[in-house]
Design a protein around this motif. Sequence first.
Motif, mmCIF file in Angstrom:
data_model
loop_
_atom_site.group_PDB
_atom_site.id
_atom_site.type_symbol
_atom_site.label_atom_id
_atom_site.label_comp_id
_atom_site.label_asym_id
_atom_site.label_seq_id
_atom_site.Cartn_x
_atom_site.Cartn_y
_atom_site.Cartn_z
ATOM 1 N N ARG A 177 33.146 34.908 26.297
ATOM 2 C CA ARG A 177 32.970 35.799 25.133
ATOM 3 C C ARG A 177 31.709 36.650 25.258
ATOM 4 O O ARG A 177 31.374 37.396 24.329
ATOM 5 N N GLN A 178 31.001 36.530 26.363
ATOM 6 C CA GLN A 178 29.741 37.262 26.540
ATOM 7 C C GLN A 178 29.993 38.689 27.002
ATOM 8 O O GLN A 178 30.941 38.962 27.737
ATOM 9 N N ARG A 179 29.097 39.564 26.607
ATOM 10 C CA ARG A 179 29.101 40.943 27.065
ATOM 11 C C ARG A 179 27.961 41.074 28.068
ATOM 12 O O ARG A 179 26.803 40.841 27.735
ATOM 13 N N ALA A 180 28.300 41.415 29.310
ATOM 14 C CA ALA A 180 27.301 41.578 30.371
ATOM 15 C C ALA A 180 27.913 42.446 31.455
ATOM 16 O O ALA A 180 29.138 42.606 31.518
ATOM 17 N N ASP A 181 27.067 43.008 32.296
ATOM 18 C CA ASP A 181 27.610 43.742 33.441
ATOM 19 C C ASP A 181 28.394 42.800 34.343
ATOM 20 O O ASP A 181 29.464 43.139 34.837
ATOM 21 N N ALA A 182 27.831 41.608 34.566
ATOM 22 C CA ALA A 182 28.489 40.620 35.422
ATOM 23 C C ALA A 182 28.416 39.244 34.780
ATOM 24 O O ALA A 182 27.384 38.860 34.236
ATOM 25 N N ILE A 183 29.520 38.520 34.858
ATOM 26 C CA ILE A 183 29.594 37.136 34.416
ATOM 27 C C ILE A 183 29.776 36.289 35.666
ATOM 28 O O ILE A 183 30.627 36.583 36.508
ATOM 29 N N VAL A 184 28.964 35.247 35.798
ATOM 30 C CA VAL A 184 29.050 34.380 36.963
ATOM 31 C C VAL A 184 30.031 33.251 36.670
ATOM 32 O O VAL A 184 29.973 32.615 35.616
ATOM 33 N N ASN A 185 30.918 33.034 37.625
ATOM 34 C CA ASN A 185 31.911 31.975 37.545
ATOM 35 C C ASN A 185 31.489 30.816 38.430
ATOM 36 O O ASN A 185 31.242 30.999 39.619
ATOM 37 N N ALA A 186 31.424 29.621 37.846
ATOM 38 C CA ALA A 186 31.205 28.407 38.631
ATOM 39 C C ALA A 186 32.557 28.036 39.239
ATOM 40 O O ALA A 186 33.317 27.250 38.693
ATOM 41 N N ALA A 187 32.865 28.672 40.355
ATOM 42 C CA ALA A 187 34.188 28.599 40.967
ATOM 43 C C ALA A 187 34.332 27.387 41.876
ATOM 44 O O ALA A 187 33.348 26.799 42.303
ATOM 45 N N ASN A 188 35.581 27.076 42.202
ATOM 46 C CA ASN A 188 35.787 26.136 43.289
ATOM 47 C C ASN A 188 36.023 26.966 44.546
ATOM 48 O O ASN A 188 36.257 28.172 44.473
ATOM 49 N N SER A 189 35.939 26.359 45.692
ATOM 50 C CA SER A 189 35.957 27.127 46.943
ATOM 51 C C SER A 189 37.260 27.879 47.174
ATOM 52 O O SER A 189 37.284 28.869 47.891
ATOM 53 N N SER A 190 38.348 27.453 46.539
ATOM 54 C CA SER A 190 39.633 28.135 46.737
ATOM 55 C C SER A 190 39.646 29.522 46.106
ATOM 56 O O SER A 190 40.456 30.365 46.492
ATOM 57 N N LEU A 191 38.775 29.765 45.134
ATOM 58 C CA LEU A 191 38.727 31.007 44.350
ATOM 59 C C LEU A 191 39.982 31.238 43.513
ATOM 60 O O LEU A 191 40.176 32.324 42.994
ATOM 61 N N LEU A 192 40.828 30.230 43.386
ATOM 62 C CA LEU A 192 42.114 30.437 42.727
ATOM 63 C C LEU A 192 42.188 29.828 41.330
ATOM 64 O O LEU A 192 43.262 29.582 40.805
ATOM 65 N N GLY A 193 41.041 29.601 40.727
ATOM 66 C CA GLY A 193 41.009 29.039 39.380
ATOM 67 C C GLY A 193 40.932 27.532 39.443
ATOM 68 O O GLY A 193 41.044 26.924 40.506
ATOM 69 N N GLY A 194 40.709 26.930 38.320
ATOM 70 C CA GLY A 194 40.581 25.478 38.261
ATOM 71 C C GLY A 194 40.279 25.062 36.845
ATOM 72 O O GLY A 194 40.765 25.665 35.908
ATOM 73 N N GLY A 195 39.434 24.065 36.689
ATOM 74 C CA GLY A 195 39.069 23.582 35.365
ATOM 75 C C GLY A 195 37.747 24.168 34.910
ATOM 76 O O GLY A 195 37.152 25.002 35.580
ATOM 77 N N GLY A 196 37.282 23.731 33.770
ATOM 78 C CA GLY A 196 35.973 24.117 33.260
ATOM 79 C C GLY A 196 35.789 25.617 33.125
ATOM 80 O O GLY A 196 36.691 26.347 32.712
ATOM 81 N N VAL A 197 34.602 26.078 33.495
ATOM 82 C CA VAL A 197 34.261 27.500 33.424
ATOM 83 C C VAL A 197 35.240 28.328 34.256
ATOM 84 O O VAL A 197 35.715 29.380 33.823
ATOM 85 N N ASP A 198 35.562 27.843 35.450
ATOM 86 C CA ASP A 198 36.453 28.561 36.360
ATOM 87 C C ASP A 198 37.806 28.836 35.706
ATOM 88 O O ASP A 198 38.287 29.976 35.682
ATOM 89 N N GLY A 199 38.417 27.809 35.152
ATOM 90 C CA GLY A 199 39.717 27.980 34.505
ATOM 91 C C GLY A 199 39.631 28.895 33.299
ATOM 92 O O GLY A 199 40.506 29.736 33.076
ATOM 93 N N ALA A 200 38.566 28.742 32.512
ATOM 94 C CA ALA A 200 38.400 29.576 31.313
ATOM 95 C C ALA A 200 38.261 31.048 31.678
ATOM 96 O O ALA A 200 38.857 31.917 31.034
ATOM 97 N N ILE A 201 37.496 31.346 32.710
ATOM 98 C CA ILE A 201 37.319 32.739 33.134
ATOM 99 C C ILE A 201 38.635 33.323 33.643
ATOM 100 O O ILE A 201 39.001 34.443 33.290
#
Length: 170
Positions: free
Chosen positions: A14-38
């Motif tokens: 819900r943040q407004r920023a130029d860039a939002i950092v994703n705590a991704a998993n190495s697959s880059l294909l989504g997952g749980g937590g922040v990664d899934g939400a983004i």
Amino acid sequence: MTPAIRLVQGDITRQRADAIVNAANSSLLGGGGVDGAIHRRGGPAILQECRALRASRYGKGLPTGQAVATTAGELDARWVIHTVGPVHSATEDRSHLLASCYRESLRVADDLGARTVAFPAISTGVYRWPLPDAARIAVATVRATDTRVEEVVFVLFDERSYAAFAAAAG
């Protein structure tokens, strides 16, 4: 330049920023937590670009401590910077990898021309990094990194995370 640091308790999607950092998993294909939400809130454009990255430069996945950018899709940002945090270990010091996530994300932000960057508390969820230590590493790394980013916002999901980052930020 050292960016201004601001703390917010809330939902990073819900943040407004130029860039939002994703705590991704190495697959880059989504997952749980922040990664899934983004990925869910940002929509299919993010996944499409992540798949293209996997098909080209990151066939084996994004290495821990590195960062790469994609579109932000439907998020209120221009880019998502994906970084893979380390899993905490009681027997091996991986703090340099956690610090690298913040440094590399700021480097990518500089390459993009981003002036505001929103970070989650990388590696503190399923990767079990202790919050006080993760907060100390995050704040110290951002303060020590030479960047053109003007403002870093740490977006903390709950009161416990906010308190840990507030203590680290002094």
